[in-house]
Write a protein that holds these residues in place. Structure first.
Motif, short mmCIF file in Angstrom:
data_model
loop_
_atom_site.label_atom_id
_atom_site.label_comp_id
_atom_site.label_asym_id
_atom_site.label_seq_id
_atom_site.Cartn_x
_atom_site.Cartn_y
_atom_site.Cartn_z
N ARG A 1 34.45 -18.72 1.93
CA ARG A 1 34.22 -17.36 1.45
C ARG A 1 35.59 -16.73 1.28
O ARG A 1 36.45 -16.84 2.16
N THR B 1 32.90 -21.59 5.56
CA THR B 1 31.51 -21.22 5.84
C THR B 1 30.61 -22.43 6.04
O THR B 1 29.56 -22.32 6.66
N ASP C 1 32.16 -16.93 -3.13
CA ASP C 1 31.79 -18.12 -2.37
C ASP C 1 32.21 -19.31 -3.22
O ASP C 1 31.87 -19.40 -4.41
#
Length: 134
Positions: A87, A77, A101
């Protein structure tokens, strides 16, 4: 990455113990790096550095249970000079169970943040573009 839930992954009620999701995600991140040609062990042995998880936000939405077939999805990400953000989602038959995350820092052998190897950054960017074309 495919994962099957074994008895050792569960608590007394047959539900996956919360910390085992972290193991599943760690394996998926390691496999992803191996698949895109990043040799973490080689970098460590040469004294270039290693990754360490700097922070993680995780949401457990539904429990996984004994003998479930799971899939751990991992995507990049954000790619920084010394960090990589990913992620990760754990699914069962397309149903989202866990969403996380993760940010990992590339560290020198002395434990200080260090720029990631340029070719690694290029590999992450290529992976990110394959998943999220411009």
């Amino acid at each position: 990455m495919a994962v099957r839930v074994y008895f050792e992954d569960t608590d007394l009620s047959g539900i996956v113990y919360h910390s085992n999701y972290l193991r599943f995600m760690e394996r998926a991140r390691s496999d992803l790096l191996r698949l895109i040609g990043i040799d973490q062990r080689g970098a460590f042995e040469k004294g270039d550095g290693v990754y360490a998880v700097a922070d993680m936000t995780i949401r457990w939405l539904l429990p996984a249970r004994l003998d479930d077939d799971l899939v751990v999805e991992t995507s990049c990400t954000d790619i920084g000079a010394a960090t990589i953000s990913m992620r990760q989602r754990i699914l069962r038959a397309g149903e989202l169970l866990t969403d996380a995350d993760v940010r990992a820092a590339f560290l020198s052998p002395a434990g200080r943040p260090r720029r990631q190897p340029a070719d690694w950054v290029a590999r992450y960017r290529a992976l990110s573009m394959a998943v999220h074309p411009a």
